[in-house]
Design an enzyme around this catalytic site. Structure first.
Site, short mmCIF file in Angstrom:
data_model
loop_
_atom_site.label_atom_id
_atom_site.label_comp_id
_atom_site.label_asym_id
_atom_site.label_seq_id
_atom_site.Cartn_x
_atom_site.Cartn_y
_atom_site.Cartn_z
N GLU A 29 0.90 -1.16 0.00
CA GLU A 29 0.00 0.00 0.00
C GLU A 29 0.93 1.20 0.00
O GLU A 29 1.67 1.40 0.96
CB GLU A 29 -0.93 -0.05 1.21
N CYS A 53 -2.46 7.79 4.63
CA CYS A 53 -2.44 7.40 3.22
C CYS A 53 -3.74 7.76 2.53
O CYS A 53 -3.81 7.77 1.30
CB CYS A 53 -2.13 5.92 3.07
#
Length: 530
Positions: free
Chosen positions: A265, A302
């Site tokens: 990720e 994120c």
């Protein structure tokens, strides 16, 4: 519950053989005690060998016992109490409420995975019984189930010292799948990492887990991390971090004699689309919520909303004026470490200097105060300039966002089409307005793993339906999520037993269905014995 600076290998705490270092308090820039040790390559090999030795027993362990281990991990982490909270605050600069919330999330997902594996659904059992009289050819008995892929390496993330670190989602889902875990702890919060590893070690002992079921290694990502990913016994990798770091691991894993999956990720701009009807009704309210989301955790999520797109007009101007006013009141905040702070400042400077980019607002400076900080920033650019400049799609990891001004819907669609894969996309719309924007919705949905309406992307619920993933480069494999119970799928592989002796079937495949789980039997869902 004292930090020793040691490594956990094969159930034992030992001194690292590759030197020592100290954690740093990002709020002051000062080193923290005690000194901590780094693993040597030989120690990496020992940990990997221990994980491989534990793999068979852990994979075949009854689900009830595996679930008990996960619950014990949660209990032991909570038992760390204030010791864990205080150390995590000192190493990250994050406030107490954030650390306590993250601790709750970490323990909650361990318990959620314990509940999940007891249902047996992750095994995806499928049985096609023998048809000896079928013509022209008989069918043999076929039984399918998922099983653990093998030892997994997990890289702790800098921005989540608990929920994406030692006992975070990657570790929880890998252990739930039946995979031993080797954690490469993050150097930003090594003391926190050791405390959590101590809790897992106690849980492993109290539930009689094999010694190599979990290890904690500290040291250079280039050396220790590379050695872990290259080890032949390792079968998968979980990583949350930068694009450069993630792609280094992907390439390294692909170059092995036996390539393995790396589930990364790697960040995202998380575009927020403001439809005209929503702006006309609630421009100021949306602006306030946007700035709150942008500055949450000093922008170190994120899922931070790093890109906003809207069609030019008085309503968009109202949004900009309100957003700029709220952002200007936000103080510069302490960032996680010096490297992140420097990269953020450099990123903002680079993007600000691009053709057509204007600085709309800047938060309050941290003049004269020590530590590593990030100053909130709102930039603006026309869609025409945005579309032709791919550098504007680079993530600024911190409290900064770019507003893209579009002349009309066609230009807004063109801007969306210029984007690469994202973790999230958000649409703000008035009641009934989205029905007129089907093409826009479709374009955005093809580029994200999670599509939100009238909200903001920061805050990822840990549940069954969550997707925290997305098309490349947000992640390295669009098919999977790193948050939620579906994350377990990353660390499983299917096996089919054909014409296998019934007395040797694992419990999930036995005729009597002793686990009382749902199975697909001859094409129909059933919990009944055969």
């Amino acid at each position: 519950m004292t930090i020793t600076g040691k490594l956990l290998i094969n159930g034992e705490w030992i001194d690292g053989q590759a030197g020592t270092y100290h954690a740093v308090d990002p709020a002051t820039g000062q080193e923290l005690s005690p000194s901590l040790s780094k693993a040597s390559i030989e120690q990496v090999k020992q940990a990997v060998a221990a994980a491989e030795a534990a793999s068979s027993e852990f994979r075949r362990m009854p689900l009830q016992k595996r679930a008990g281990f996960l619950r014990a991990c949660a209990e032991e982490i909570m038992a760390l109490g204030e010791t864990l909270v205080v150390r995590a605050m000192a190493e990250t600069g994050l406030p107490k409420a954030r650390i306590e919330g993250e601790r709750g999330r970490t323990c909650g997902q361990l318990n959620l995975f314990a509940d999940t594996i007891l249902t047996g659904e992750f095994l995806d059992v499928r049985i096609d019984t023998a048809l000896p009289d079928r013509q022209p050819l008989p069918r043999l008995d076929l039984r399918y189930m998922n099983q653990a892929i093998g030892p997994v390496v997990v890289f702790g993330a800098s921005n989540f010292p608990l929920a994406f670190s030692v006992a975070g989602g990657d570790t929880a889902s890998a252990l739930a799948a039946g995979c031993p875990v080797l954690v490469k702890g993050h150097s930003s919060h090594p003391g926190t990492s050791e405390l959590v590893a101590q809790a897992i070690a106690r849980a492993a002992r109290s539930t009689a887990m094999p010694a190599g079921v979990f290890s904690l290694l500290m040291g250079s990502g280039r050396e220790v991390g590379s050695a872990l990913v290259s080890a032949p016994e390792v079968k998968a990798v979980g990583f949350t971090g930068s694009f450069a770091g993630g792609m280094t691991l992907v390439r390294l894993a692909a170059e092995r004699p036996e390539p393995i999956p790396v589930f990364t990720e790697m960040g995202s701009l998380n575009p927020v689309v403001l439809l005209p009807g929503a702006l006309e009704k609630e421009a100021e309210k949306i602006a306030e919520g946007f700035i709150g989301s942008l500055n949450l955790g000093v922008g170190q999520f994120c899922t931070n909303p790093g890109l906003v797109l809207g069609i030019e007009g008085p309503s968009l101007d109202r949004f900009v004026e309100s957003a700029a006013r709220h952002l200007a009141q936000q103080p510069a905040g302490v960032m996680l470490n010096e490297g992140i702070s420097q990269a953020y400042s450099q990123g903002v400077a680079t993007i600000s200097g691009q053709p057509g980019v204007n600085k709309m607002a800047v938060g309050e400076a941290r003049d004269g105060k020590p530590g590593f900080c990030g100053q909130p920033t709102l930039l603006s650019v026309s869609a025409a300039d945005f579309i032709v400049n791919h550098q504007l799609t680079e993530e600024m990891f911190g409290p900064a966002s770019i507003l893209v001004r579009c002349r009309d819907l066609d230009e807004l669609l063109a801007a969306l089409k210029s984007l690469k894969g994202q973790l999230t996309g958000t649409i703000h719309a008035a009641a009934g307005e989205m029905a007129d924007y089907e093409e826009l919705i479709d374009e955005l949905s093809q580029r994200v793993g999670r599509l939100l309406v009238n909200g903001f992307p920061t805050g990822v619920e840990v549940c069954h339906a969550m997707v925290h993933g997305g098309p490349f480069p947000a992640t390295s494999d669009v098919r999977f999520t790193s948050v939620g119970t579906a994350a377990i799928k990353r660390f499983l592989r299917p096996i089919c037993l054909q014409n296998f002796p019934g007395e040797l079937f694992p419990e999930a495949l036995q005729d009597s269905n002793p686990l009382n789980i749902w199975r697909l039997v001859n094409g129909e869902r059933s919990r009944s014995p055969l």
